[in-house]
Design an enzyme around this catalytic site. Sequence first.
Site, PDB file in Angstrom:
ATOM      1  N   ASP A 429       0.817  -1.214   0.000  1.00 53.98           N
ATOM      2  CA  ASP A 429       0.000   0.000   0.000  1.00 53.98           C
ATOM      3  C   ASP A 429       0.855   1.270   0.000  1.00 53.98           C
ATOM      4  O   ASP A 429       2.008   1.264   0.397  1.00 53.98           O
ATOM      5  CB  ASP A 429      -0.900  -0.005   1.235  1.00 53.98           C
ATOM      6  N   GLU A 484     -14.249   2.491  -0.245  1.00 55.58           N
ATOM      7  CA  GLU A 484     -13.656   3.082   0.961  1.00 55.58           C
ATOM      8  C   GLU A 484     -13.956   4.574   1.074  1.00 55.58           C
ATOM      9  O   GLU A 484     -14.042   5.116   2.180  1.00 55.58           O
ATOM     10  CB  GLU A 484     -12.144   2.850   0.984  1.00 55.58           C
TER      11      GLU A 484
END
Length: 677
Positions: A429, A484
């Site tokens: 990430d 998200e």
Amino acid sequence: MKNLCCIKQEAQTILLSLKFILFYLFLFVYISSVSAKEYTLHSPDKQISVIISADSKLPLTWSVSFQGEKLLLPSRIGMEIEGSKSAFGNLSAVKKIVNRSSDKVIEVLVPVKNSQIRDFYNEMVLYFNEGYAVCFRAYNNGVTYRIETEIKNNIRVTNETVEFNTAEDCLAYWPKGDAPDYYSHFEAVFEKAKLSELGNTRYAYLPLYLSTPSGKKMVIEEADLYNYPNLFLWGSASSLLTGKFPPVVLKTELKPKTDRVELFKEKAPYIAETTGQRTYPWRIIAIASDDKGLLNNELVYQLSSPFKAEQGKDASWIKPGKVAWDWWNANNIYGVDFRSGINTETYKYYIDFASEYGLDYIILDEGWSLSTTNIKEPNPEIDIPALVSYGKAKNVDVILWALWLPLDKDIEGTLDIYSRWGVKGIKVDFMQRADQYMVNYYERVAKACYDRKLLVDYHGAYKPAGLNRKYPNVISYEGVAGLENDKWSTDITPEHDLILPFTRMVSGPMDYTPGATKNASQEGFYPVYREPMSQGTRAHQAAMYVLYDSPLQMLADNPSNYKKTPDFTRFISKFPTVWDQTVPLEGKIGEYLVMARKYGNQWYIGAMTDWTPRTFEISLDFLDNSRYKIEILKDGINADRYPADFKIEQSVISSKNQKIRIQMAPGGGWAAILIPE
């Protein structure tokens, strides 16, 4: 009888006329000699034409037509090498031309859309005296080119000339970016505008969708990206798009009080330092007569380097599947006898849930490690080996989140630890970069994980550009404004959900992370960080499991919420995450989509709409002559007022000549599973 003077005058006039004729003949020959020589390449079905103009006195350009309509006016191609006297593509003489055709079938190891792809194209390679070539290909669904160099030593590329000079002022869905140095998560909220309205103050990252005034569709992409930076496009006051690239980064430092935001302190005056004997990324235009025609386009995969199994290794261990994911729901489970959070008991609960519904994995997202910078040790509340062992007993494997910078410091050592623990993959990430170093980082991680039989899911990542063909353990990418964002914004609308299949998803798999069970109308939605909801109906969420490409597909919501609605959870758990065949049925960007998929002998159908309620009558002529049992999840009768309202019903399809009626509420959806009897 004419006198001598008149005869002389006539002779002089004739001579002068001859001089003029000879002069204009010479001028015509001269102009012809300096005009670019044109070479034409057609797609196999003759619907697409590429005209390449190349001459020693003019820049190299290409132009494109589709079904008689000009899509691309002459657009320059070139490359500048440090130390070279002149740029490639600028006043270059053609030394040799090689034409060939190819028609073969690609067997896809991890089939995102189709398990087999017909790779059918005509190719023309122009070789130039300066030691480079440009390869052009024309497919029935797009065109592409790439530069190749044959230079003995290493080189520094200072710039590559990339232009898309559209013939008319196209409508764009612009994935806008404005961060300096192209530093971005590449999670686009799209701006719908004419190219001439966009100006040159913002760039677009790929893929970029364009529609001509007559309705022809184009998506600009790149493929086979390795050891080279990403391409970005800048607009202008006209319809010209110009390519630019992030430079090589020489020195970085972390922004104070952060573990993941980099500051670029020193940049090189070149975009890549690389070997001189290589091919460069393909510059692609996917082409279709309508939006629906883009949905099965797989040119990025077709044009990328193929997988080559190393001796003693293969890809049979790669296991796509569904995942119980913790981060979106903030580990906020309830109805249990222990304190929920980032601890062993909570993740055992996730494993129990995954096992009950046949899910393949759980992800331990940010927080499982001792710190975000120490990703080699678990925090004291978590016993990773115990969780792995617990999961194996229930056929559920574990994937770990990792911040890219600490992983970069010791890729091999960190992954060796994960392998010893028995985890099956990593979610990397916050890369947020697209320069040459980061492109190489993606490949280093992919190879190191492949060597250890670990899957990779890239987040905070740029779009797919072919690495998932070379390393099929690269199972998915984010690079998308997904679910998200509902935790903090109102951007993820049903309209946005219906832009994605025609834009970002054309380039490859996208980890949107669907599955919300708290569903809201346009008026009733508001962002909530710890207990998030989605916009649109529950059936809209269910349809994403058919319509969205991701071989690693999330169930993003709280397992406690899923357990309260077991019929919905069982239904979405039945969907595969890879497909043998994809059949687009209806589609218009930002408005609606209906698509059928096949896996094994079963068919699956999904449909979504924006805030406009819609009804479709769908033909089933893609089926064989079997009778099918069909299970449907659709919007409930009150879904327009209470978006979580849904209904599951079953019936029989006795003939492929039948039609199915699909009715959707505002922000609605529809999904079906067809099983042969």
